[in-house]
Scaffold this motif. Structure first.
Motif, PDB file in Angstrom:
ATOM      1  N   LEU A 377       0.839  -1.114   0.141  1.00 52.19           N
ATOM      2  CA  LEU A 377      -0.101   0.078   0.113  1.00 52.19           C
ATOM      3  C   LEU A 377       0.812   1.413   0.122  1.00 52.19           C
ATOM      4  O   LEU A 377       0.622   2.239  -1.029  1.00 52.19           O
ATOM      5  N   PRO A 378       1.716   1.294   1.018  1.00 57.99           N
ATOM      6  CA  PRO A 378       2.639   2.630   0.863  1.00 57.99           C
ATOM      7  C   PRO A 378       3.795   2.750  -0.423  1.00 57.99           C
ATOM      8  O   PRO A 378       3.934   3.845  -0.860  1.00 57.99           O
ATOM      9  N   ILE A 379       3.808   1.614  -0.664  1.00 56.10           N
ATOM     10  CA  ILE A 379       4.932   1.233  -1.831  1.00 56.10           C
ATOM     11  C   ILE A 379       4.331   1.794  -3.119  1.00 56.10           C
ATOM     12  O   ILE A 379       4.994   2.648  -3.873  1.00 56.10           O
ATOM     13  N   ALA A 380       3.043   1.531  -3.288  1.00 59.39           N
ATOM     14  CA  ALA A 380       2.135   2.022  -4.376  1.00 59.39           C
ATOM     15  C   ALA A 380       1.955   3.495  -4.419  1.00 59.39           C
ATOM     16  O   ALA A 380       2.067   4.511  -5.198  1.00 59.39           O
ATOM     17  N   GLY A 381       1.842   4.042  -3.486  1.00 57.58           N
ATOM     18  CA  GLY A 381       1.789   5.594  -2.996  1.00 57.58           C
ATOM     19  C   GLY A 381       3.248   6.272  -3.564  1.00 57.58           C
ATOM     20  O   GLY A 381       2.905   7.329  -4.126  1.00 57.58           O
ATOM     21  N   LEU A 382       4.076   5.561  -3.085  1.00 60.49           N
ATOM     22  CA  LEU A 382       5.605   6.100  -3.376  1.00 60.49           C
ATOM     23  C   LEU A 382       5.648   6.121  -4.967  1.00 60.49           C
ATOM     24  O   LEU A 382       6.179   7.020  -5.678  1.00 60.49           O
ATOM     25  N   LEU A 383       5.233   5.037  -5.577  1.00 61.97           N
ATOM     26  CA  LEU A 383       5.219   5.037  -7.233  1.00 61.97           C
ATOM     27  C   LEU A 383       4.598   5.885  -7.721  1.00 61.97           C
ATOM     28  O   LEU A 383       4.985   6.540  -8.710  1.00 61.97           O
ATOM     29  N   ILE A 384       3.518   6.216  -7.213  1.00 64.21           N
ATOM     30  CA  ILE A 384       2.515   7.325  -7.692  1.00 64.21           C
ATOM     31  C   ILE A 384       3.386   8.709  -7.846  1.00 64.21           C
ATOM     32  O   ILE A 384       3.368   9.261  -8.848  1.00 64.21           O
ATOM     33  N   ALA A 385       3.920   8.942  -6.667  1.00 67.98           N
ATOM     34  CA  ALA A 385       4.661  10.101  -6.528  1.00 67.98           C
ATOM     35  C   ALA A 385       5.828  10.205  -7.517  1.00 67.98           C
ATOM     36  O   ALA A 385       6.052  11.439  -8.183  1.00 67.98           O
ATOM     37  N   LEU A 386       6.529   9.184  -7.734  1.00 64.86           N
ATOM     38  CA  LEU A 386       7.812   9.040  -8.552  1.00 64.86           C
ATOM     39  C   LEU A 386       7.401   9.305 -10.006  1.00 64.86           C
ATOM     40  O   LEU A 386       7.988   9.927 -10.670  1.00 64.86           O
ATOM     41  N   LEU A 387       6.006   8.591 -10.375  1.00 68.56           N
ATOM     42  CA  LEU A 387       5.736   8.362 -11.538  1.00 68.56           C
ATOM     43  C   LEU A 387       4.749   9.850 -12.277  1.00 68.56           C
ATOM     44  O   LEU A 387       4.550   9.847 -13.345  1.00 68.56           O
ATOM     45  N   SER A 388       4.707  10.803 -11.249  1.00 66.18           N
ATOM     46  CA  SER A 388       3.900  11.872 -11.341  1.00 66.18           C
ATOM     47  C   SER A 388       4.282  12.570 -12.601  1.00 66.18           C
ATOM     48  O   SER A 388       3.610  13.601 -13.157  1.00 66.18           O
ATOM     49  N   VAL A 389       5.636  12.576 -12.886  1.00 70.86           N
ATOM     50  CA  VAL A 389       6.279  13.420 -13.815  1.00 70.86           C
ATOM     51  C   VAL A 389       5.619  13.129 -15.248  1.00 70.86           C
ATOM     52  O   VAL A 389       5.984  13.974 -16.078  1.00 70.86           O
ATOM     53  N   VAL A 390       5.015  12.060 -15.604  1.00 74.15           N
ATOM     54  CA  VAL A 390       4.553  11.917 -16.794  1.00 74.15           C
ATOM     55  C   VAL A 390       3.220  12.680 -17.232  1.00 74.15           C
ATOM     56  O   VAL A 390       2.530  12.721 -18.111  1.00 74.15           O
TER      57      VAL A 390
END
Length: 410
Positions: A377-390
């Motif tokens: 759950l928190p890992i997916a949140g971090l992935l969203i933050a990282l990929l938000s650049v697209v």
């Protein structure tokens, strides 16, 4: 000839009814998963693989949506698919064996995928008729439906309603809602189908084969951020109630609020999403949302309690609220892709998150604990933050000019 404003307004209500119903149906069975798991005496791993049959069915049937929409129209596909989904869920809840339960779940997943594309396609038609972006509001209504469905299920558990009776009542009520939605959808030939807004597999291959590598990588990143959002949703769907009953020893009627809190947070995020995106842009909203979800879920797992867990699930739902609508919108406007290629690929491939999450968490839970499994759950949140650049930085970068739709689709 153009649609009248009366037709357009009625169609918007009809599409809202479709999204609401789509949210209600599956949400009614989710809080009863712990009961089903106990009834069939499943291990965590077996449970994870069994409920993964729903997204397997969705992936198997997803690409058939294009052909069905073109042949029958998006509204009819959406409403008929949801009526059949409700019947499949009744049969799943009535199943005497885990094998039959899995088959019905597979069928429900396929029907849900088809109706999901149908309702989003008709939402695009209505959006064209309005001449402005309204798609996020429909996804917010889906969240209202999911909260409502979860609440109905919690009430059914508290009243000790048998699962088949509970799901049967839901099927009857919302089949009537679907008939209302079909009667009030936009008439005539479907402009989205005419414009090939929903692409099939051959069109996607042909389209992707001629675009620049940068666009392909952008599409891949959008698929990944959508999968991250779907992981958060799937944990709420399949594991929130089970985590609260098995790990926190919460009564089933109260454990249903694990799922309700996640989709409730998602609803708040979607209601506020359009205004936030207008002010700060999709990228910043997704970045902050991903961090909020990661921190909230992480703290809830680090310091387990019923109130903390409900807050953590709500933060995760809020964090992923705008991800799928934003990814759909961005993918639909990538240069060089045929109309609908991006949105269809994301709609189909993001279901990999729904497919892979249950077995993975089940395996981790059997090896360690369900609490450890929910670290995704928190890992997916971090992935969203990282990929938000697209995602685009400004709303004007993602909303294209929309022309009024007409009956002929020309």
């Amino acid at each position: 000839m153009p649609f009248s404003m009366t037709e357009i307004r009625r169609a918007r209500i009809a599409v809202a009814a479709m999204f609401f119903t789509n949210g209600v149906l599956f949400a009614n069975i989710l809080p009863r998963y712990p009961e089903i798991k106990d009834m069939f005496e499943l291990s965590n791993s077996a449970y994870g693989f069994t409920i993964a049959l729903f997204p397997v069915g969705a992936i198997a049937a997803g690409l058939a949506s294009a052909t069905l929409v073109r042949r029958f129209g998006s509204a009819r596909v959406a409403t008929t698919g949801m009526i059949l989904t409700s019947i499949a869920l009744v049969l799943a809840g009535s199943s005497p064996s885990v094998a039959l339960f899995g088959i019905m779940l597979f069928l429900a997943g396929g029907l849900d995928a088809v109706s999901d594309v149908g309702q989003n396609a008709h939402a695009m038609v209505v959006q064209q008729a309005y001449g402005r972006s309204i798609i996020s509001s429909f996804h917010a209504i889906w969240s209202i439906g999911a909260v409502t469905g979860g609440g109905m299920s919690a009430l059914a558990i508290a009243l000790d309603l048998p699962l088949p009776l509970h799901l049967g009542i839901v099927a009857v009520i919302f089949s009537v809602v679907c008939l209302f939605a079909q009667a009030n959808s936009l008439p005539g030939r479907d402009p989205v189908a005419d414009e090939e807004h929903v692409a099939d597999s051959e069109e996607m291959k042909a389209s992707i084969g001629v675009v620049k590598p940068r666009v392909v990588w952008m599409l891949a990143a959008l698929v990944l951020i959508s999968i991250a959002g779907s992981i958060i949703e799937e944990i709420g769907n399949s594991w929130a109630a089970l985590y609260m009953t098995d790990f926190l020893n919460t009564p089933e009627a109260i454990a249903a609020f694990g799922y309700i809190s996640l989709v409730g947070g998602q609803f708040i995020g979607r209601i506020l999403g359009d205004r936030q995106v207008d002010r700060w842009g999709n990228r910043r909203v997704a970045f902050v949302g991903g961090l909020v979800g990661a921190v909230g879920a992480g703290l809830a797992l680090a310091f387990p309690s019923v109130p903390g867990t409900l807050i953590g699930f709500a933060a995760a739902g809020y964090g992923c609220a705008t991800i799928v609508p934003s990814a759909f919108d961005r993918a639909d406007k990538l240069p060089g892709l045929q109309e609908g290629t991006g949105i269809t690929m994301i709609s189909w491939l993001m279901r990999l998150g729904f497919l892979g999450t249950p077995p993975l968490i089940g395996f981790i839970a059997d090896s360690t604990s369900i609490r450890t499994g929910l670290i995704l759950l928190p890992i997916a949140g971090l992935l969203i933050a990282l990929l938000s650049v697209v995602l685009p930085t400004k709303e004007k970068d993602s909303v294209k000019s929309l022309k009024p739709a007409n009956r002929s689709g020309s």
